[in-house]
Design a protein around this motif. Structure first.
Motif, short mmCIF file in Angstrom:
data_model
loop_
_atom_site.label_atom_id
_atom_site.label_comp_id
_atom_site.label_asym_id
_atom_site.label_seq_id
_atom_site.Cartn_x
_atom_site.Cartn_y
_atom_site.Cartn_z
N ASP A 21 0.83 -1.20 0.00
CA ASP A 21 0.00 0.00 0.00
C ASP A 21 0.87 1.25 0.00
O ASP A 21 1.93 1.28 0.63
CB ASP A 21 -0.89 0.03 1.24
N ILE A 22 0.41 2.27 -0.71
CA ILE A 22 1.06 3.59 -0.72
C ILE A 22 0.02 4.60 -0.25
O ILE A 22 -1.05 4.72 -0.85
CB ILE A 22 1.52 4.00 -2.14
N TYR A 23 0.33 5.28 0.82
CA TYR A 23 -0.52 6.37 1.29
C TYR A 23 0.21 7.66 0.95
O TYR A 23 1.27 7.94 1.48
CB TYR A 23 -0.77 6.26 2.79
N TYR A 24 -0.35 8.40 0.01
CA TYR A 24 0.33 9.60 -0.47
C TYR A 24 -0.60 10.80 -0.33
O TYR A 24 -1.65 10.84 -0.98
CB TYR A 24 0.76 9.42 -1.93
N PRO A 25 -0.23 11.75 0.50
CA PRO A 25 -1.10 12.92 0.69
C PRO A 25 -1.12 13.79 -0.56
O PRO A 25 -0.17 13.80 -1.33
CB PRO A 25 -0.44 13.65 1.86
N GLY A 26 -2.21 14.47 -0.74
CA GLY A 26 -2.29 15.40 -1.85
C GLY A 26 -3.04 14.86 -3.06
O GLY A 26 -3.32 15.61 -3.98
N LEU A 27 -3.37 13.58 -3.06
CA LEU A 27 -4.09 13.03 -4.19
C LEU A 27 -5.59 12.91 -3.93
O LEU A 27 -6.32 12.38 -4.74
CB LEU A 27 -3.52 11.66 -4.57
N GLU A 28 -6.03 13.43 -2.79
CA GLU A 28 -7.45 13.33 -2.45
C GLU A 28 -8.34 14.04 -3.46
O GLU A 28 -9.48 13.66 -3.69
CB GLU A 28 -7.73 13.92 -1.05
N ASP A 29 -7.83 15.10 -4.08
CA ASP A 29 -8.65 15.88 -5.01
C ASP A 29 -8.48 15.46 -6.46
O ASP A 29 -8.91 16.16 -7.36
CB ASP A 29 -8.34 17.37 -4.84
N ILE A 30 -7.89 14.29 -6.70
CA ILE A 30 -7.62 13.85 -8.07
C ILE A 30 -8.90 13.70 -8.89
O ILE A 30 -8.93 14.05 -10.07
CB ILE A 30 -6.78 12.55 -8.09
N GLU A 31 -9.97 13.21 -8.27
CA GLU A 31 -11.21 13.03 -9.02
C GLU A 31 -11.82 14.36 -9.42
O GLU A 31 -12.29 14.53 -10.54
CB GLU A 31 -12.19 12.17 -8.21
N GLU A 32 -11.77 15.33 -8.51
CA GLU A 32 -12.28 16.67 -8.83
C GLU A 32 -11.44 17.32 -9.92
O GLU A 32 -11.96 17.93 -10.85
CB GLU A 32 -12.30 17.55 -7.58
N THR A 33 -10.13 17.15 -9.81
CA THR A 33 -9.22 17.71 -10.83
C THR A 33 -9.49 17.07 -12.19
O THR A 33 -9.57 17.77 -13.21
CB THR A 33 -7.76 17.49 -10.42
N ALA A 34 -9.65 15.74 -12.21
CA ALA A 34 -9.95 15.05 -13.46
C ALA A 34 -11.26 15.56 -14.05
O ALA A 34 -11.37 15.77 -15.26
CB ALA A 34 -10.00 13.55 -13.24
N HIS A 35 -12.26 15.76 -13.20
CA HIS A 35 -13.54 16.29 -13.67
C HIS A 35 -13.36 17.68 -14.27
O HIS A 35 -13.87 17.97 -15.37
CB HIS A 35 -14.55 16.33 -12.52
N ASN A 36 -12.63 18.52 -13.56
CA ASN A 36 -12.44 19.90 -14.04
C ASN A 36 -11.68 19.94 -15.37
O ASN A 36 -11.96 20.79 -16.22
CB ASN A 36 -11.70 20.73 -12.99
N LEU A 37 -10.73 19.03 -15.55
CA LEU A 37 -9.92 19.03 -16.77
C LEU A 37 -10.61 18.36 -17.95
O LEU A 37 -10.37 18.72 -19.10
CB LEU A 37 -8.58 18.33 -16.50
N THR A 38 -11.47 17.37 -17.67
CA THR A 38 -12.04 16.57 -18.77
C THR A 38 -13.55 16.68 -18.91
O THR A 38 -14.10 16.30 -19.94
CB THR A 38 -11.72 15.08 -18.56
N GLY A 39 -14.23 17.11 -17.85
CA GLY A 39 -15.68 17.11 -17.87
C GLY A 39 -16.28 15.76 -17.50
O GLY A 39 -17.50 15.61 -17.44
N PHE A 40 -15.43 14.75 -17.27
CA PHE A 40 -15.92 13.42 -16.87
C PHE A 40 -16.59 13.50 -15.51
O PHE A 40 -16.14 14.23 -14.63
CB PHE A 40 -14.75 12.44 -16.74
N LYS A 41 -17.66 12.74 -15.36
CA LYS A 41 -18.21 12.50 -14.02
C LYS A 41 -17.44 11.30 -13.49
O LYS A 41 -17.70 10.15 -13.86
CB LYS A 41 -19.70 12.19 -14.07
#
Length: 147
Positions: free
Chosen positions: A105-125
């Motif tokens: 397992d890798i616990y890496y801080p700062g990636l919590e908002d990856i889904e929101e960022t992906a949505h903002n960049l691509t429009g994907f839900k």
């Protein structure tokens, strides 16, 4: 005993959802929480069959499906025939050894908002995401160095 507390808390959540706690179901859950190895269904079966001689592989799969459906467990597929299962309480990622298949397992801080960022960049839900890092684990590196 953090793992023991986690087992008890999870059992209480299952009971609150009117899910019956059989000895086999408890054992599968306990194994998933205590074993940090991302086991396959067969790994779990082999580990439990001595304690529960009448347990079937189907029972293991049915419990894993239930735990996956309710979100306690994540099924990890990597293109081969054997899924691995991860009791997931927090979002994390995986480092996978290309030689032996070990998963860390890798616990890496700062990636919590990856889904929101992906949505903002691509429009994907975005409904889900995963990240995997591939390489050679320290044990396999040592074996390779000694060959």
């Amino acid at each position: 005993m953090v793992a023991n507390q986690m087992v008890l808390q999870t059992v209480e959540k299952l009971k609150a959802s009117n899910i019956r706690i059989t000895p086999q179901r408890y054992a599968v859950l306990e194994y998933l929480i205590e074993a940090d190895s991302h086991p396959t269904a067969d790994d779990i079966y082999r580990s439990l069959v001595e304690r529960f001689p009448n347990v079937s592989v189907a029972t293991i799969y049915n419990n894993l499906r239930l735990f996956t459906k309710i979100g306690f467990v994540k099924e990890m597929t990597y293109g081969d025939d054997s899924s691995r299962f991860d009791f997931a309480t927090t979002q994390h990622y995986h480092a996978i050894c290309e030689k032996c298949g070990k998963i860390e397992d890798i616990y890496y801080p700062g990636l919590e908002d990856i889904e929101e960022t992906a949505h903002n960049l691509t429009g994907f839900k975005v409904t889900n995401h995963r990240m995997e890092v591939y390489g050679i684990c320290p044990e396999c590196q040592e074996l390779l160095a000694n060959e």
